[in-house]
Scaffold this motif. Structure first.
Motif, PDB file in Angstrom:
ATOM      1  N   ASN A  89       0.763  -1.090  -0.514  1.00  0.00           N
ATOM      2  CA  ASN A  89       0.056  -0.556  -0.053  1.00  0.00           C
ATOM      3  C   ASN A  89       0.542   1.368   0.365  1.00  0.00           C
ATOM      4  OD1 ASN A  89      -2.579  -1.721   0.241  1.00  0.00           O
ATOM      5  ND2 ASN A  89      -1.574  -2.014   2.292  1.00  0.00           N
ATOM      6  N   PRO A  90       0.734   2.144  -0.504  1.00  0.00           N
ATOM      7  CA  PRO A  90       1.370   3.061  -0.822  1.00  0.00           C
ATOM      8  C   PRO A  90       1.204   3.625   1.362  1.00  0.00           C
ATOM      9  CG  PRO A  90      -1.027   4.051  -1.586  1.00  0.00           C
ATOM     10  CD  PRO A  90      -1.146   2.116  -1.553  1.00  0.00           C
ATOM     11  N   GLY A 130      -1.164  -0.518   8.089  1.00  0.00           N
ATOM     12  CA  GLY A 130      -0.675  -1.085   8.325  1.00  0.00           C
ATOM     13  C   GLY A 130      -1.321  -2.869   7.563  1.00  0.00           C
ATOM     14  N   ALA A 131      -1.366  -4.011   8.009  1.00  0.00           N
ATOM     15  CA  ALA A 131      -1.740  -5.393   7.434  1.00  0.00           C
ATOM     16  C   ALA A 131      -3.162  -5.324   6.263  1.00  0.00           C
ATOM     17  CB  ALA A 131      -1.480  -6.377   8.332  1.00  0.00           C
ATOM     18  N   ASP A 132      -4.351  -4.110   6.683  1.00  0.00           N
ATOM     19  CA  ASP A 132      -5.330  -3.744   6.641  1.00  0.00           C
ATOM     20  C   ASP A 132      -5.781  -2.530   5.087  1.00  0.00           C
ATOM     21  OD1 ASP A 132      -5.037  -1.695   8.661  1.00  0.00           O
ATOM     22  OD2 ASP A 132      -7.212  -2.175   9.703  1.00  0.00           O
ATOM     23  N   GLY A 133      -4.784  -2.239   5.907  1.00  0.00           N
ATOM     24  CA  GLY A 133      -4.716  -0.700   4.907  1.00  0.00           C
ATOM     25  C   GLY A 133      -5.728   0.371   4.997  1.00  0.00           C
ATOM     26  N   ALA A 134      -6.426   0.570   6.230  1.00  0.00           N
ATOM     27  CA  ALA A 134      -7.027   0.807   6.731  1.00  0.00           C
ATOM     28  C   ALA A 134      -6.763   1.811   7.754  1.00  0.00           C
ATOM     29  CB  ALA A 134      -8.611   0.668   7.094  1.00  0.00           C
ATOM     30  N   GLY A 139      -2.710  -4.701  16.403  1.00  0.00           N
ATOM     31  CA  GLY A 139      -2.238  -5.961  16.761  1.00  0.00           C
ATOM     32  C   GLY A 139      -1.301  -5.827  14.871  1.00  0.00           C
ATOM     33  N   LYS A 140      -2.099  -6.863  14.305  1.00  0.00           N
ATOM     34  CA  LYS A 140      -0.970  -6.745  12.986  1.00  0.00           C
ATOM     35  C   LYS A 140      -1.613  -5.299  11.766  1.00  0.00           C
ATOM     36  CE  LYS A 140      -4.050 -10.166  11.238  1.00  0.00           C
ATOM     37  NZ  LYS A 140      -4.243 -10.730   9.444  1.00  0.00           N
ATOM     38  N   ASP A 141      -2.526  -5.204  11.961  1.00  0.00           N
ATOM     39  CA  ASP A 141      -3.293  -4.020  11.631  1.00  0.00           C
ATOM     40  C   ASP A 141      -3.289  -2.290  12.415  1.00  0.00           C
ATOM     41  OD1 ASP A 141      -4.982  -6.018   9.609  1.00  0.00           O
ATOM     42  OD2 ASP A 141      -6.431  -6.722  11.719  1.00  0.00           O
ATOM     43  N   ALA A 142      -2.955  -2.925  12.929  1.00  0.00           N
ATOM     44  CA  ALA A 142      -1.823  -0.785  13.740  1.00  0.00           C
ATOM     45  C   ALA A 142      -1.856  -0.395  12.445  1.00  0.00           C
ATOM     46  CB  ALA A 142      -1.461  -1.305  14.820  1.00  0.00           C
ATOM     47  N   ASP A 143      -1.693   1.072  12.967  1.00  0.00           N
ATOM     48  CA  ASP A 143      -0.825   1.817  11.864  1.00  0.00           C
ATOM     49  C   ASP A 143       0.395   1.933  12.465  1.00  0.00           C
ATOM     50  OD1 ASP A 143      -3.490   2.381  11.016  1.00  0.00           O
ATOM     51  OD2 ASP A 143      -3.500   4.331  11.779  1.00  0.00           O
ATOM     52  N   ILE A 144       1.641   2.548  11.194  1.00  0.00           N
ATOM     53  CA  ILE A 144       2.751   2.908  11.544  1.00  0.00           C
ATOM     54  C   ILE A 144       3.630   4.338  11.835  1.00  0.00           C
ATOM     55  CG2 ILE A 144       5.733   1.852  10.971  1.00  0.00           C
ATOM     56  CD1 ILE A 144       3.594  -0.208  10.800  1.00  0.00           C
TER      57      ILE A 144
END
Length: 143
Positions: free
Chosen positions: A104-105, A123-127, A132-137
């Motif tokens: 993802n960009p 993160g992993a979900d792109g939203a 967890g793995k879906d958390a923003d960085i």
């Protein structure tokens, strides 16, 4: 006459139980590693983008605007504030803006809500958001 030695059923069962317990402890840890590696890679990419942005600012006096985006690091901006001393060849070695590890960009805001600019990987979900793995960085949370 030689006596033939082999494993008893109980010995085989004990070995299988031990292997099962080890697999139950080790496999979940191994399965977590790829996601941890992706998060670390995203953090490293954000740091590299921050370095390129600082070089851009040194040359041009300002950071690219949100509208110009991170693309201003690989080609002179066509809109918004001009970059009169844009570096020939750009500011990223690859000659292109990388995608995050989930393909993802990165999100770029300038001015940012937490500083001169914000860089975000969703993160992993792109939203936005997530745990967890879906958390923003976020660039402002990286040491």
């Amino acid at each position: 006459m030689r006596s033939l030695r082999g494993f008893t059923l109980i010995e085989v069962m004990v070995v299988l139980v031990i292997l099962g317990v080890l697999a139950g402890l080790i496999v979940p840890r191994i399965m977590e590693r790829p996601e941890e590696a992706r998060r670390m890679k995203a953090e490293m990419q954000i740091k590299a983008l921050e370095t390129a942005l600082r070089l851009y600012k040194l040359d041009n006096g300002v950071y690219p605007t949100t509208e110009q985006g991170l693309e201003a690091l690989v080609q002179p901006p066509a809109t918004g504030r001009p970059a009169p001393r844009w570096r020939e060849g750009g500011y990223l070695e690859q000659g292109k803006v990388p995608l995050d590890p989930w393909r993802n960009p990165f999100v770029y805001l300038s001015p940012g809500l937490h500083g001169d600019y914000d860089i975000i990987s969703y993160g992993a979900d792109g939203a936005p958001g997530g745990e967890g793995k879906d958390a923003d960085i976020n660039s402002w949370e990286i040491d």
